[in-house]
Design a protein around this motif. Structure first.
Motif, PDB file in Angstrom:
ATOM      1  N   UNK A   1       0.857  -1.193   0.000  1.00 14.41           N
ATOM      2  CA  UNK A   1       0.000   0.000   0.000  1.00 14.41           C
ATOM      3  C   UNK A   1       0.894   1.245   0.000  1.00 14.41           C
ATOM      4  N   UNK A   2       1.914   1.214   0.833  1.00  9.45           N
ATOM      5  CA  UNK A   2       2.825   2.359   0.950  1.00  9.45           C
ATOM      6  C   UNK A   2       3.595   2.610  -0.337  1.00  9.45           C
ATOM      7  N   UNK A   3       3.996   1.530  -1.007  1.00 15.55           N
ATOM      8  CA  UNK A   3       4.689   1.720  -2.286  1.00 15.55           C
ATOM      9  C   UNK A   3       3.771   2.464  -3.260  1.00 15.55           C
ATOM     10  N   UNK A   4       2.509   2.048  -3.308  1.00 16.09           N
ATOM     11  CA  UNK A   4       1.553   2.698  -4.220  1.00 16.09           C
ATOM     12  C   UNK A   4       1.272   4.142  -3.785  1.00 16.09           C
ATOM     13  N   UNK A   5       1.231   4.363  -2.476  1.00 15.25           N
ATOM     14  CA  UNK A   5       0.929   5.707  -1.959  1.00 15.25           C
ATOM     15  C   UNK A   5       2.067   6.688  -2.276  1.00 15.25           C
ATOM     16  N   UNK A   6       3.298   6.199  -2.213  1.00 18.85           N
ATOM     17  CA  UNK A   6       4.457   7.078  -2.415  1.00 18.85           C
ATOM     18  C   UNK A   6       4.949   7.112  -3.857  1.00 18.85           C
ATOM     19  N   UNK A   7       4.411   6.221  -4.673  1.00 25.09           N
ATOM     20  CA  UNK A   7       4.858   6.099  -6.062  1.00 25.09           C
ATOM     21  C   UNK A   7       4.807   7.442  -6.778  1.00 25.09           C
TER      22      UNK A   7
ATOM     23  N   UNK B   1       8.604   3.561   5.645  1.00 27.91           N
ATOM     24  CA  UNK B   1       7.349   2.884   6.001  1.00 27.91           C
ATOM     25  C   UNK B   1       7.519   2.171   7.343  1.00 27.91           C
ATOM     26  N   UNK B   2       6.441   2.117   8.143  1.00 33.31           N
ATOM     27  CA  UNK B   2       6.543   1.517   9.478  1.00 33.31           C
ATOM     28  C   UNK B   2       6.448  -0.007   9.413  1.00 33.31           C
ATOM     29  N   UNK B   3       7.328  -0.637   8.650  1.00 30.11           N
ATOM     30  CA  UNK B   3       7.271  -2.101   8.518  1.00 30.11           C
ATOM     31  C   UNK B   3       8.570  -2.705   9.038  1.00 30.11           C
ATOM     32  N   UNK B   4       8.458  -3.959   9.461  1.00 32.85           N
ATOM     33  CA  UNK B   4       9.616  -4.660  10.002  1.00 32.85           C
ATOM     34  C   UNK B   4      10.697  -4.824   8.925  1.00 32.85           C
ATOM     35  N   UNK B   5      11.950  -4.646   9.325  1.00 35.43           N
ATOM     36  CA  UNK B   5      13.070  -4.900   8.403  1.00 35.43           C
ATOM     37  C   UNK B   5      13.481  -6.352   8.551  1.00 35.43           C
ATOM     38  N   UNK B   6      13.705  -7.049   7.446  1.00 35.37           N
ATOM     39  CA  UNK B   6      14.034  -8.476   7.538  1.00 35.37           C
ATOM     40  C   UNK B   6      15.465  -8.681   8.016  1.00 35.37           C
TER      41      UNK B   6
END
Ligand code: NDP
Ligand code: MG
Length: 395
Positions: free
Chosen positions: A267-273, A279-284
């Motif tokens: 969703x964030x990729x599309x929002x910022x595209x 983005x507030x997501x976990x880093x692997x």
């Protein structure tokens, strides 16, 4: 300020979208939010996000929603047509996170006005892919895929020449029953099918993940979105759900997209595209994860995949029929009138019978782009026939 519309705001994808938007209040303003049954949440979010318009798809709920929002100055509307009208209102970015074929008309409204459509509603592409792409071409609209696999493919294709793509591999966790003995599958309950090993999602897509109808929809979605040959779209079981998709090029290179199983990535990729932003997501931590596993999907466990191949070859109105029959079968499973394994039988029988059904609309030629009226009629007839199949099979 960018003006945002969220269709299906009260669902799993819709809520993740509002989470991202509400973290950056200076950048976004909300034009419209839509929902269906959950009007309390819809009203609460409409007030919190200062939306101009709140719409419930359920016209019975108009007065209740109106009451929740009285005195706020937020416009209120209800019904399927009002959802489509909300989609048609100008906005800089609209996400379609409605579940099911009900998402088709709102998608088409965003595209018709030449808007930017972040598309989570995969049923739009399955039911009417050629029509949707024709609309994009006519209006100059943009589709940004939000389904995680399709976002991954879209990202792997950035800067590449699409003609050099040899294959696309969609990964699948295998769902709740990937390790169950085959003979036990017919006993699977709604509760068991509603828990996903890796992703937190709406109930319908979670059950579709267990049956792989979700992956079946996704391979059709990929074929339509990226104009791929059916045989170049592959499915790979990957229990960890960390690689979302891979794109193979003609020199043999495979580009994989990895990320934590969190829809705010896509969703964030599309929002910022076309940019990327924090983005507030976990880093692997790949060293901690240690290993990634893969295996081929078993044909007997996942009959939905073979059905999707059939639909991709036939194209035309078969995607609309396939999705509609799947929705009816899923409703019947949820209502406890079908066993888990009977869902595929209902869809198979419906597609078989529609072949010779005089009421089912026909296209003039194999590659003709269906018109909307035919898509809607194909959906309607398929639902009727699937209902008959449920009555026969579900006894
Ligand atoms: P949910 O069931 O959580 O949410 C669905 C949304 O659609 C809700 O806002 C619901 O309103 C609304 N809705 C329900 N029926 C109608 C209708 N007839 N007309 C208009 N709106 C309606 O679904 P998800 O968020 O899980 O999924 C949404 C879409 O995104 C689906 O197409 C799914 O396949 C796709 N997707 C979802 C992913 C996920 O992680 N969840 C991942 C990838 C794709 P209410 O709740 O108020 O009744
Ligand atoms: Mg997906």
């Amino acid at each position: 300020m960018r003006r945002i519309t969220v269709l299906g705001a009260t669902g799993s994808i819709g809520q993740n979208t509002l989470d991202l938007i509400s973290r950056r209040p200076d950048e976004f303003e909300v034009e419209a939010l839509t929902g269906a049954a959950n009007i309390d949440l819809l009203a609460q979010d409409a007030m919190r996000m200062r939306a101009k318009l709140a719409v419930t798809a359920n016209d019975q709920l108009y007065s209740a929603l109106k009451e929740c929002l009285s005195g706020t100055g937020i416009e209120v509307a209800a019904g399927a047509a009002a959802v489509a009208e909300a989609a048609a209102r100008p906005a800089d970015w609209s996400i379609n996170a409605v579940v099911g074929a009900a998402g088709l008309l709102p998608s088409l409204e965003v595209l018709r006005r030449g808007g930017t459509l972040a598309l989570a509603n995969k049923e739009t592409m399955v039911a009417a892919g050629p029509l949707v792409m024709a609309s994009v071409k006519a209006s100059g609209a943009t589709i940004l895929p939000v389904d995680s696999e399709h976002s991954a493919i879209f990202q792997a294709l950035r800067g590449e020449d699409a003609r050099e793509v040899e294959r696309v591999i969609l990964t699948a966790s295998g769902g709740a029953f990937r390790d169950w003995p085959l003979e036990r599958l017919c006993t699977a309950t709604v509760e068991q099918a509603s828990s996903h090993p890796n992703w937190a999602m709406g109930q319908r897509i979670t059950i579709d993940s267990a049956s792989m109808f979700n992956k079946a929809l996704e391979i059709i979605e990929a074929r339509e979105l990226f104009n791929l040959e059916p045989r170049s779209v592959e499915v790979l079981i990957h229990p960890e759900s960390l690689i979302h998709a891979l794109v193979g090029f003609r020199d043999g290179a495979l580009m994989a997209h990895l990320g934590a199983p969190d829809m705010r990535h896509a969703i964030g990729f599309a929002l910022n595209h076309p940019a990327r932003a924090e983005l507030p997501v976990e880093r692997l931590d790949l060293a901690r994860i240690g290993q990634l596993n893969f295996r081929a999907p078993e044909v007997e466990r996942y009959p939905a995949l073979a059905l999707a191949r059939r639909v991709m070859e036939a194209r035309g109105l078969s995607g609309a029929a396939f999705n509609a029959a799947k929705e009816v079968a899923l409703d019947a499973f949820l209502a406890r009138s079908l066993r888990f394994t009977d869902m595929a039988s209902v869809v198979t029988e419906t597609l078989d019978r529609l072949g010779g059904d005089p009421a089912f609309p026909r296209l003039s030629s194999h590659d003709a782009t269906p018109i909307l009226e035919d898509v809607l009629e194909a959906d309607r007839i398929a639902r009727l026939r699937a209902g008959d199949a449920v009555a026969r099979i579900g006894e």
